[in-house]
Design an enzyme around this catalytic site. Structure first.
Site, PDB file in Angstrom:
ATOM      1  N   THR A  10      10.284   2.104  -3.955  1.00 33.14           N
ATOM      2  CA  THR A  10      10.130   0.667  -3.705  1.00 33.14           C
ATOM      3  C   THR A  10      10.805  -0.123  -4.825  1.00 33.14           C
ATOM      4  OG1 THR A  10       8.049   1.110  -2.594  1.00 33.14           O
ATOM      5  CG2 THR A  10       8.402  -1.154  -3.349  1.00 33.14           C
TER       6      THR A  10
ATOM      7  N   ASN B  30       0.862  -1.179   0.000  1.00 32.53           N
ATOM      8  CA  ASN B  30       0.000   0.000   0.000  1.00 32.53           C
ATOM      9  C   ASN B  30       0.898   1.229   0.000  1.00 32.53           C
ATOM     10  OD1 ASN B  30      -2.897  -1.054   0.416  1.00 32.53           O
ATOM     11  ND2 ASN B  30      -1.631  -2.225   1.870  1.00 32.53           N
ATOM     12  N   GLU B  31       1.133   1.726  -1.198  1.00 32.42           N
ATOM     13  CA  GLU B  31       2.057   2.848  -1.373  1.00 32.42           C
ATOM     14  C   GLU B  31       1.355   4.165  -1.028  1.00 32.42           C
ATOM     15  OE1 GLU B  31       5.018   2.288  -1.704  1.00 32.42           O
ATOM     16  OE2 GLU B  31       5.544   0.793  -3.202  1.00 32.42           O
ATOM     17  N   PRO B  32       2.129   5.260  -0.889  1.00 35.11           N
ATOM     18  CA  PRO B  32       1.504   6.550  -0.635  1.00 35.11           C
ATOM     19  C   PRO B  32       0.333   6.788  -1.588  1.00 35.11           C
ATOM     20  CG  PRO B  32       3.867   6.760  -0.530  1.00 35.11           C
ATOM     21  CD  PRO B  32       3.587   5.344  -0.950  1.00 35.11           C
TER      22      PRO B  32
ATOM     23  N   SER C 230      -2.588   5.374  -0.862  1.00 26.97           N
ATOM     24  CA  SER C 230      -3.552   4.300  -0.576  1.00 26.97           C
ATOM     25  C   SER C 230      -4.607   4.816   0.401  1.00 26.97           C
ATOM     26  CB  SER C 230      -2.847   3.098   0.053  1.00 26.97           C
ATOM     27  OG  SER C 230      -1.944   2.543  -0.855  1.00 26.97           O
TER      28      SER C 230
END
Ligand code: F6R
Length: 640
Positions: free
Chosen positions: A183, A164-166, A168
């Site tokens: 990432t 869950n990247e920025p 999300s």
């Protein structure tokens, strides 16, 4: 890094989740493994199933090792355990060694008695048109088992949990996502080439994770320290998805001391609690105040102390004037143009000993360019001041060379051998073998042995050129090629006795009075830390030797980050000319120039980062009222 201050849990008013700083990664992993084992055993008594949410990556590996140990040695059975993994790259074949399927079977499932049908890992082989249904099914399956009992989480440098990247959302569920560039860069450590890292992944959502009854967020090492601070002290925000855990009723954050260094209670404890003052903490606080108010130390007033929550420090110190002078002097005493000690002078207040005037020095450089990047100016001063300086390159650094460069050199030897008509056939064979290796590399991305040697030689030549430019004789340049590094992949083996023996051999031959080593523990691949540990282990094994008692170990940083001003124990000022020499020495490392294979998330080249950091340190000293220098290289002594 050691924790300088009390880790009193009462000092946590800024912390929005319960945080436990464990003594080590091992200790934290044992706690989590124990909690899992207890739950498994409890539920077994009632014939119930335990549902675990599992993570991959380096963070949880020791938990899995301990669970395997409990299975083998204590008979812990996993027959009543169902697992759901957080994520998987997409697309990703299950058999690829880089898949999370492979990871989980390798580290855990193949070594315990969990029934195969109880294992759930998102399917990276799925056709994309089936994705939506599959993700819905994954969610429903978790719910059908009654939800996750214990969820293990690592944290990415973007703040991601799962993938869950920025950006999300709090209500997000299992879905296909795009990976953040940072990432992707971090995953290059496994995939070696950035373009081979899958751009997408299937991940449980924030809501999926948040429904777990117990969540453990784990982090080790200094490179996680900045994001851990934000996750724990920052506001809940989609920009840092780990902050959503602040809303969870039963989360525990377990971190090691290195991951804790940026927390306010560790870094500036006077901001959050009553401090048991000693002179070291006082020094940190005064420097902090000077930097906060942008005032020279000698101009700080009683009022400044009082208005910034440091009234009780005045109680400890007597008055502000006395305190200012004491801290100013201690900072001034760190500055010296004589990194090997100033001969024939009173060294009471100098960072290094005057005697012996001519010291034997070993500079350990983990990769072939860390010496000049981090301490090129000091290196040159040591040589110019007549010390017997040796440089020891610990690893070959061969994975950080582009194929193109290897090919360029192969072509060069082929051409030159052709031109001179010497053994041309043999050289052509080497060339052709390398070209074939490059062309057939494909997804495996691992270099052949020959390719690794060629890349290692490229870096060896560059390192020799850099050290010679500094003024070193060839016989004082050592290439240790520590075996732990030679996997051909970013993932390295553990340290072995043969690594330590190589270091011991060099130290025993030189018997140094001074060792310089990289204490730069935020290196994203961890090689610096392993190299530092190897030195400490060698010193430990040599501790009976007479010369050891006289041997000081200085740590440098600079490639990835710099010491805090209050930590610095030796500050070596560099003139603009010194700085130019340093830059030129770094330029000798041509394979690392422009864009290196592993640039990290800092867009600047290594020479720019080094200069910026050295100039910044000088500016901090200047702003605190000390002499204005062009740049400063900084060192901290390690007492072993
Ligand atoms: C892995 C995962 C990721 C990692 C995170 C930290 O399943 O979901 O969120 O936990 O990227 O990775 P490491 O532990 O390798 O630092």
């Amino acid at each position: 890094m050691k924790i300088k201050f009390s880790q009193d849990a009462s000092a946590t008013m800024l912390e929005r989740m319960p945080v436990i700083i464990k003594a080590s990664e091992e200790a934290a992993c044992l706690d989590v493994a124990d909690a899992i084992a207890r739950l498994i055993i409890d539920k077994q008594k009632n014939n119930q199933t335990v549902v675990l949410g599992l993570a991959t990556g380096v963070t949880p590996i020791k938990i899995y090792q301990e669970l395997v140990r409990k299975h083998r040695e204590e008979g812990l059975s996993f027959r009543n355990v169902v697992t759901f993994n957080l994520d998987e790259y997409y697309p990703q074949s299950k058999t690829s060694k880089l898949s999370y399927h492979y990871f989980m079977h390798y580290h855990l499932f193949d070594q315990i008695d969990i029934p195969a049908e109880n294992i759930n890992i998102p399917d990276g082989e799925l056709d994309s048109d089936k994705m939506a249904d599959y993700c819905k099914f994954y969610e429903e399956k978790i719910d059908a088992y009654g939800g996750i009992d214990i969820q293990i989480l690592g944290i990415g440098r973007t703040g991601h949990i799962g993938f869950n990247e920025p950006g999300s959302r709090e209500e997000s569920l299992t879905r296909l996502v795009k990976l953040h560039p940072i990432t992707i860069m971090d995953a290059t450590r496994e995939f070696i080439r950035e373009d081979l890292v899958p751009r997408r992944a299937i991940t449980m959502g924030i809501k999926t994770i948040s429904k777990a009854r117990k969540v453990y967020l784990l982090a080790w090492g200094e490179k996680k320290a900045p994001i851990i601070k934000q996750a724990i002290e920052g506001p809940v925000s989609e920009e840092n998805p780990a902050t959503f855990l602040q809303l969870h009723p039963n989360v525990s954050v377990l971190i090691d001391p290195d991951a804790a260094v940026e927390l306010t209670r560790i870094k500036t404890p006077w901001v959050v609690s009553v401090v048991d003052w000693d002179i070291d903490i006082a020094k940190s606080a005064v420097i902090w105040l000077g930097q906060k108010l942008k005032k020279p130390i000698l101009k700080l007033t009683e009022d400044d102390y009082r208005k910034n929550g440091l009234g009780d420090l005045l109680g400890f110190a007597g008055d502000s004037q006395k305190l200012n002078v004491r801290i100013f002097n201690s900072l001034q005493h760190t500055i010296t143009g004589w990194p090997g000690g100033k001969p024939n002078s009173d060294d009471t207040h100098r960072p290094e000993r005057a005697n012996p005037a001519r010291k034997r020095v070993v500079i350990f450089s983990p990769h072939p360019d860390d010496d000049v990047i981090s301490m090129g100016g000091t290196f040159r001063k040591l040589v110019k001041q007549g010390h017997d300086v040796h440089v020891a390159y610990q690893v070959s650094g061969n994975i950080a060379v582009f194929d193109d460069d290897a090919r360029k050199y192969a072509e060069f030897i082929k051409d030159i051998s052709g031109a001179l008509d010497i053994a041309a056939g043999e050289f052509s064979r080497i060339h052709d073998e390398l070209v074939e290796a490059i062309n057939s590399k494909g997804e495996s991305s691992k270099d052949t042995k020959l390719m690794r040697s060629v890349k290692g030689f490229i870096r060896k030549g560059e390192a020799s050129a850099g050290a010679r430019f500094i003024g070193l004789k060839d016989e004082n340049i050592h290439f240790l090629n520590l075996p732990f590094y030679e996997t051909g992949e970013a993932r390295k083996n553990g340290l072995g006795q043969e690594d330590i023996d190589i270091i011991k051999k060099l130290l025993t031959a030189v018997k140094p009075h001074q060792i310089f080593a990289a204490g730069d523990l935020r290196d994203p691949h961890g090689t610096h830390k392993v190299c530092f540990d190897a030195i400490l282990m060698a010193l430990e094994e040599l501790k009976q030797e007479a010369w050891i008692k006289d041997c000081w170990l200085w740590m440098y940083r600079g490639a990835w980050h710099e010491w805090e001003t209050d930590e610095i124990e030796m500050a070596i000022p560099l003139s603009p000319v010194d700085l130019m020499y340093k830059r030129k020495a770094i330029f000798k490392h041509q394979s690392q120039k422009d864009t290196p294979v592993f640039p990290g998330n800092d867009p600047r080249e290594f020479w720019q980062r080094a200069e910026d950091r050295n100039r910044q340190t000088a500016q901090y000293f200047d702003q605190l009222g000390l002499t204005e220098y062009e740049a400063i290289e900084a060192f901290v002594r390690y007492h072993y």
